[in-house]
Design a protein around this motif. Structure first.
Motif, PDB file in Angstrom:
ATOM      1  N   TYR A   3       0.845  -1.188   0.000  1.00  0.00           N
ATOM      2  CA  TYR A   3       0.000   0.000   0.000  1.00  0.00           C
ATOM      3  C   TYR A   3       0.881   1.238   0.000  1.00  0.00           C
ATOM      4  CZ  TYR A   3      -3.498  -3.393   1.369  1.00  0.00           C
ATOM      5  OH  TYR A   3      -4.324  -4.480   1.399  1.00  0.00           O
ATOM      6  N   ILE A   5       0.701   5.302   0.729  1.00  0.00           N
ATOM      7  CA  ILE A   5      -0.131   6.241   1.475  1.00  0.00           C
ATOM      8  C   ILE A   5       0.517   7.613   1.414  1.00  0.00           C
ATOM      9  CG2 ILE A   5      -1.136   6.791   3.725  1.00  0.00           C
ATOM     10  CD1 ILE A   5      -0.502   3.643   4.298  1.00  0.00           C
ATOM     11  N   VAL A   6      -0.240   8.587   0.971  1.00  0.00           N
ATOM     12  CA  VAL A   6       0.206   9.981   1.037  1.00  0.00           C
ATOM     13  C   VAL A   6      -0.549  10.597   2.206  1.00  0.00           C
ATOM     14  CG1 VAL A   6       0.341  12.208  -0.118  1.00  0.00           C
ATOM     15  CG2 VAL A   6       0.650  10.089  -1.428  1.00  0.00           C
ATOM     16  N   THR A   8      -1.026  13.942   4.201  1.00  0.00           N
ATOM     17  CA  THR A   8      -0.763  15.383   4.196  1.00  0.00           C
ATOM     18  C   THR A   8      -0.940  15.932   5.609  1.00  0.00           C
ATOM     19  OG1 THR A   8      -3.034  16.080   3.706  1.00  0.00           O
ATOM     20  CG2 THR A   8      -1.616  15.555   1.821  1.00  0.00           C
ATOM     21  N   GLU A  92      -5.451  15.319   4.551  1.00  0.00           N
ATOM     22  CA  GLU A  92      -5.992  14.272   3.691  1.00  0.00           C
ATOM     23  C   GLU A  92      -5.056  13.065   3.657  1.00  0.00           C
ATOM     24  OE1 GLU A  92      -7.655  13.861  -0.886  1.00  0.00           O
ATOM     25  OE2 GLU A  92      -6.681  15.709  -0.255  1.00  0.00           O
ATOM     26  N   VAL A  93      -5.655  11.892   3.551  1.00  0.00           N
ATOM     27  CA  VAL A  93      -4.922  10.647   3.389  1.00  0.00           C
ATOM     28  C   VAL A  93      -5.315  10.058   2.041  1.00  0.00           C
ATOM     29  CG1 VAL A  93      -4.556   8.315   4.288  1.00  0.00           C
ATOM     30  CG2 VAL A  93      -4.906  10.226   5.875  1.00  0.00           C
ATOM     31  N   ILE A  94      -4.325   9.749   1.236  1.00  0.00           N
ATOM     32  CA  ILE A  94      -4.561   9.143  -0.070  1.00  0.00           C
ATOM     33  C   ILE A  94      -3.945   7.750  -0.032  1.00  0.00           C
ATOM     34  CG2 ILE A  94      -4.163   9.332  -2.559  1.00  0.00           C
ATOM     35  CD1 ILE A  94      -3.740  12.408  -1.967  1.00  0.00           C
ATOM     36  N   LEU A  95      -4.743   6.745  -0.314  1.00  0.00           N
ATOM     37  CA  LEU A  95      -4.309   5.348  -0.206  1.00  0.00           C
ATOM     38  C   LEU A  95      -4.422   4.678  -1.560  1.00  0.00           C
ATOM     39  CD1 LEU A  95      -3.585   2.879   1.625  1.00  0.00           C
ATOM     40  CD2 LEU A  95      -6.042   2.551   1.884  1.00  0.00           C
ATOM     41  N   GLY A  96      -3.427   3.910  -1.921  1.00  0.00           N
ATOM     42  CA  GLY A  96      -3.465   3.143  -3.162  1.00  0.00           C
ATOM     43  C   GLY A  96      -2.708   1.841  -2.998  1.00  0.00           C
TER      44      GLY A  96
END
Length: 117
Positions: A3, A5-6, A8, A92-96
């Motif tokens: 995974y 994860i960004v 911020t 913000e949390v960006i998950l991929g």
């Protein structure tokens, strides 16, 4: 699966008002030990962003195969004075999923014929 994860966050005027020596001490005392505790399961890189946008001041790019470890890392960060005393605000949390489509395609070819994927 790996995974990405960004995460911020914004360092507040309260943080910026501290002398740099105090900021460095707080980072070494409170933040670095949290990331060190999870270093065997989470990699982290840190970026400054305030010169390029106004939504957040910084962001971290994390990678892990253990979302539970990520969750515990965030909880541990929330227990630090940087967050509890208003020096840092999570954003913000960006998950991929890294190469998720390849993993899925591999899963499809590995499934037995006639077996639902």
């Amino acid at each position: 699966m790996t995974y990405g994860i960004v995460l911020t966050y914004t360092l507040t005027p309260r943080w910026l008002a501290l002398p740099r020596e105090e900021r460095n001490r707080m980072r070494a005392t409170h933040i670095e030990p949290v990331f060190a505790r999870y270093a065997d399961r989470i990699t982290a890189r840190f970026f400054d962003g305030e010169a390029f946008n106004s939504r957040f001041s910084d962001f971290a790019v994390l990678e892990t195969e253990d979302l539970g470890a990520y969750y515990f890392l965030v909880e541990a960060l929330r227990d630090t004075p940087l967050i509890s005393e208003g020096h840092l605000v999570l954003g913000e949390v960006i998950l991929g999923v890294r190469d998720g489509f390849h993993t899925y395609e591999h899963h499809l070819t590995a499934a037995a014929p006639g077996t639902p994927a």
